[in-house]
Design an enzyme around this catalytic site. Structure first.
Site, PDB file in Angstrom:
ATOM      1  N   LYS A   1       0.832  -1.213   0.000  1.00  0.00           N
ATOM      2  CA  LYS A   1       0.000   0.000   0.000  1.00  0.00           C
ATOM      3  C   LYS A   1       0.864   1.261   0.000  1.00  0.00           C
ATOM      4  O   LYS A   1       0.635   2.198  -0.774  1.00  0.00           O
ATOM      5  CB  LYS A   1      -0.915  -0.016   1.227  1.00  0.00           C
ATOM      6  CG  LYS A   1      -1.667   1.275   1.460  1.00  0.00           C
ATOM      7  CD  LYS A   1      -2.672   1.541   0.358  1.00  0.00           C
ATOM      8  CE  LYS A   1      -3.178   2.963   0.404  1.00  0.00           C
ATOM      9  NZ  LYS A   1      -4.244   3.204  -0.548  1.00  0.00           N
TER      10      LYS A   1
ATOM     11  N   CYS B   1      -3.974  10.861   0.948  1.00  0.00           N
ATOM     12  CA  CYS B   1      -3.262   9.603   0.697  1.00  0.00           C
ATOM     13  C   CYS B   1      -1.853   9.857   0.186  1.00  0.00           C
ATOM     14  O   CYS B   1      -0.871   9.578   0.864  1.00  0.00           O
ATOM     15  CB  CYS B   1      -4.044   8.788  -0.326  1.00  0.00           C
ATOM     16  SG  CYS B   1      -5.786   8.660   0.101  1.00  0.00           S
TER      17      CYS B   1
HETATM   18  N1  SAJ Z   1      -1.783  14.810  -9.305  1.00  0.00           N
HETATM   19  C1  SAJ Z   1      -0.926  15.595 -10.060  1.00  0.00           C
HETATM   20  N2  SAJ Z   1      -0.520  15.139 -11.280  1.00  0.00           N
HETATM   21  C2  SAJ Z   1      -0.940  13.947 -11.780  1.00  0.00           C
HETATM   22  C3  SAJ Z   1      -1.797  13.146 -11.020  1.00  0.00           C
HETATM   23  C4  SAJ Z   1      -2.201  13.597  -9.768  1.00  0.00           C
HETATM   24  O1  SAJ Z   1      -0.525  16.688  -9.643  1.00  0.00           O
HETATM   25  O2  SAJ Z   1      -0.549  13.622 -12.915  1.00  0.00           O
HETATM   26  C5  SAJ Z   1      -2.214  15.273  -7.972  1.00  0.00           C
HETATM   27  C6  SAJ Z   1      -3.722  15.475  -7.864  1.00  0.00           C
HETATM   28  O3  SAJ Z   1      -4.103  16.737  -8.345  1.00  0.00           O
HETATM   29  C7  SAJ Z   1      -3.924  15.339  -6.374  1.00  0.00           C
HETATM   30  C8  SAJ Z   1      -2.867  14.311  -5.972  1.00  0.00           C
HETATM   31  O4  SAJ Z   1      -1.926  14.272  -7.042  1.00  0.00           O
HETATM   32  O5  SAJ Z   1      -3.641  16.562  -5.710  1.00  0.00           O
HETATM   33  C9  SAJ Z   1      -3.394  12.914  -5.705  1.00  0.00           C
HETATM   34  O6  SAJ Z   1      -4.373  12.558  -6.656  1.00  0.00           O
HETATM   35  P1  SAJ Z   1      -4.483  11.107  -7.309  1.00  0.00           P
HETATM   36  O7  SAJ Z   1      -5.630  11.116  -8.232  1.00  0.00           O
HETATM   37  O8  SAJ Z   1      -3.176  10.717  -7.879  1.00  0.00           O
HETATM   38  O9  SAJ Z   1      -4.684  10.124  -6.097  1.00  0.00           O
HETATM   39  P2  SAJ Z   1      -5.705  10.087  -4.834  1.00  0.00           P
HETATM   40  O10 SAJ Z   1      -4.999  10.666  -3.656  1.00  0.00           O
HETATM   41  O11 SAJ Z   1      -7.027  10.612  -5.164  1.00  0.00           O
HETATM   42  O12 SAJ Z   1      -5.857   8.498  -4.649  1.00  0.00           O
HETATM   43  C10 SAJ Z   1      -4.686   7.702  -4.448  1.00  0.00           C
HETATM   44  C11 SAJ Z   1      -4.731   6.489  -5.403  1.00  0.00           C
HETATM   45  N3  SAJ Z   1      -3.434   5.836  -5.412  1.00  0.00           N
HETATM   46  C12 SAJ Z   1      -2.781   5.582  -6.567  1.00  0.00           C
HETATM   47  O13 SAJ Z   1      -3.202   5.928  -7.651  1.00  0.00           O
HETATM   48  C13 SAJ Z   1      -1.496   4.841  -6.455  1.00  0.00           C
HETATM   49  C14 SAJ Z   1      -5.828   5.540  -4.954  1.00  0.00           C
HETATM   50  O14 SAJ Z   1      -5.818   4.366  -5.746  1.00  0.00           O
HETATM   51  C15 SAJ Z   1      -5.630   5.166  -3.473  1.00  0.00           C
HETATM   52  O15 SAJ Z   1      -6.643   4.277  -3.012  1.00  0.00           O
HETATM   53  C16 SAJ Z   1      -5.717   6.446  -2.684  1.00  0.00           C
HETATM   54  O16 SAJ Z   1      -4.629   7.286  -3.095  1.00  0.00           O
HETATM   55  C17 SAJ Z   1      -5.622   6.107  -1.208  1.00  0.00           C
HETATM   56  O17 SAJ Z   1      -6.669   6.142  -0.529  1.00  0.00           O
HETATM   57  O18 SAJ Z   1      -4.531   5.736  -0.737  1.00  0.00           O
END
Ligand code: SAJ
Length: 434
Positions: A232, A286
């Site tokens: 995780k 997360c």
């Molecule tokens: N972000 C960027 N650039 C990107 C992608 C995301 O700046 O190219 C930013 C987003 O704007 C946001 C942050 O990253 O601020 C996180 O967003 P996210 O969509 O990457 O992830 P979360 O936090 O919504 O969900 C993550 C997921 N983990 C992964 O993709 C490895 C999800 O599957 C997990 O279940 C979740 O964390 C969790 O609960 O741990």
């Protein structure tokens, strides 16, 4: 392991005298993960008691409502309550499965705080019966599942605990199965994603997997609890490191004067390159948090993971400085800040860099600022007394000469060059380039 239940407390009106049959589940923590999981389990025929320390949450759920926004969740909870498969309570009942889905925030010095998981284990211990299976879903530092076993063992010397690494389990099963669902797609991903199920023993993993196999369409991949805990943390660290690369590129591009969006778009046409998107920093509960758990476990080795966290945190500072420079170039202009959420199309503001940047800007420039955020009805306490107002997109654009895109909500993607003509625009998400 397979001793029958002889519960003294279970679900329903006759709980005190009824055994807890093997279709009863207690989900501890009715937050972003626990509530959707409880509702999905109920929709698959399990009898679920959702437990939360908040009376407000319990009353809302028992009334068929939700206290968080998530696609399809209101319908699912409403149906689960009407079908009487889901009930919420502040007390932990006897159950066959216990699922712990409570927060694990960062404590001092970015160290993990597992006190909520420990409290959940203490709340389960008095009623847990031979044959029960306790599953931790909360994102946790490695070793937390064994800590749960230690707590239960301390409170219930009558039960034989599973020993990590042993071939078979004890009187109860204890396992770790991390949630890995994406906010905004939680209900869909709960059912479709693969699950990693880590038992303290292989028997424990089998026992927990039997629950997941009842509603998960993806594969259930069995391992031990320490590997599952690490998996995780690694998943979210992988994403954080990759976003940090994109964010660092954007700062390099600013320094050397090239367009980062063009660079990434063209580099990604290489068959083995797939750079993520820069933004104003990384938010949410997360990815901005979990990598620190890995760092805490191996502070000397986790150099890249730590640096990625620092780069992503610094990106918010860099972004704010750039916005301030833009604003100071037009000292009397009104400013429209578009978006506060931590990512698009979501009402979650936890650890949101957009929110932090907006609050900081408004503390100095509040009466010049119009905040546009379709996912809230009022500005949070951090804006109070600043003079900043929450406005609709059209109203904000009618008066603002400076427009800053902080979140690429779908509602903003309709903006055309004509809407922004003559304005100073800073787009932290590259939304207008896409
Ligand atoms: N972000 C960027 N650039 C990107 C992608 C995301 O700046 O190219 C930013 C987003 O704007 C946001 C942050 O990253 O601020 C996180 O967003 P996210 O969509 O990457 O992830 P979360 O936090 O919504 O969900 C993550 C997921 N983990 C992964 O993709 C490895 C999800 O599957 C997990 O279940 C979740 O964390 C969790 O609960 O741990």
């Amino acid at each position: 392991m397979n001793a029958p239940f002889d519960a003294t407390t279970a679900f329903g009106p006759d709980a005190a005298t009824q055994p807890a049959p093997d279709h009863q589940i207690a989900v501890i923590g009715l937050g972003y993960i626990g509530l959707p999981t409880a509702a999905v389990l109920a929709s698959y025929g399990w009898d679920v008691c959702g437990v939360d320390v908040s009376q407000h949450v319990v009353e809302t759920v028992n009334a068929g409502g939700v206290h968080i926004e998530e696609r399809d969740l209101d319908r699912l909870v409403g149906e689960a309550i009407s079908s009487e498969r889901l009930v919420a309570s502040t007390n932990v009942p006897a159950a066959h499965y216990y699922m712990i889905a409570v927060p694990t925030p960062l404590g001092a010095d970015n160290a993990p705080d597992i006190s909520y998981v420990e409290a959940a284990a203490r709340s389960i211990a008095p009623n847990v019966l031979p044959g029960a299976c306790i599953i931790v879903e909360s994102t946790s530092p490695v070793g937390t599942t064994e800590r749960v076993a230690e707590i239960i063992a301390g409170m219930r010397p009558d039960l034989i605990m599973p020993q990590f690494g042993a071939e078979t389990g004890g009187d109860i099963a204890i396992a770790y199965c991390p949630e890995r669902v994406l906010p905004g797609k939680i209900v869909q991903e709960l059912v479709n994603n693969d699950r990693v199920v880590g038992g303290m023993t292989p028997d424990c993993a089998e026992s927990a997997a039997a629950l997941y196999r009842s509603f998960v369409k993806g594969d259930c991949l069995l391992t031990n609890s320490r590997v599952a805990e690490t998996v995780k943390l690694v998943e979210n660290s992988f994403r954080d490191v990759n976003i940090a690369f994109a964010n660092e590129l954007s700062m390099i591009a600013d320094e050397i004067g090239v367009d980062v969006w063009d660079v990434i778009r063209l580099a990604n046409r290489h068959p083995r390159v797939n750079i993520l998107q820069p933004g104003p920093g990384v938010g949410g509960h997360c990815i901005a948090v979990d990598p620190w758990f890995l760092v805490a476990g191996a502070p000397k080795s986790a150099r890249l993971v730590r640096t990625a966290r620092e780069v992503n945190d610094h990106k918010a500072v860099h972004t704010e400085n750039r916005i301030r420079a833009l604003i100071s170039a037009a000292p009397d202009a009104k400013v429209a800040l578009l978006g506060l959420a931590f990512k698009p199309d979501i009402d979650d503001f936890r650890e949101s860099p957009a929110l932090e940047i907006a609050e900081s800007l408004c503390a100095d420039l509040g009466d010049r600022v119009l905040v546009v955020e379709p996912f809230t009805e009022e500005l949070s306490a951090g804006f109070s007394g600043t003079g900043a107002v929450l406005a609709g997109l059209d109203d904000a654009l009618a008066v603002a000469e400076i427009v800053v895109v902080l979140v690429d909500h779908t509602a903003f993607k309709q903006l055309t060059p004509a809407d922004l003509a003559g304005k100073l625009v800073f787009d932290t998400r590259g939304m207008l380039k896409k």
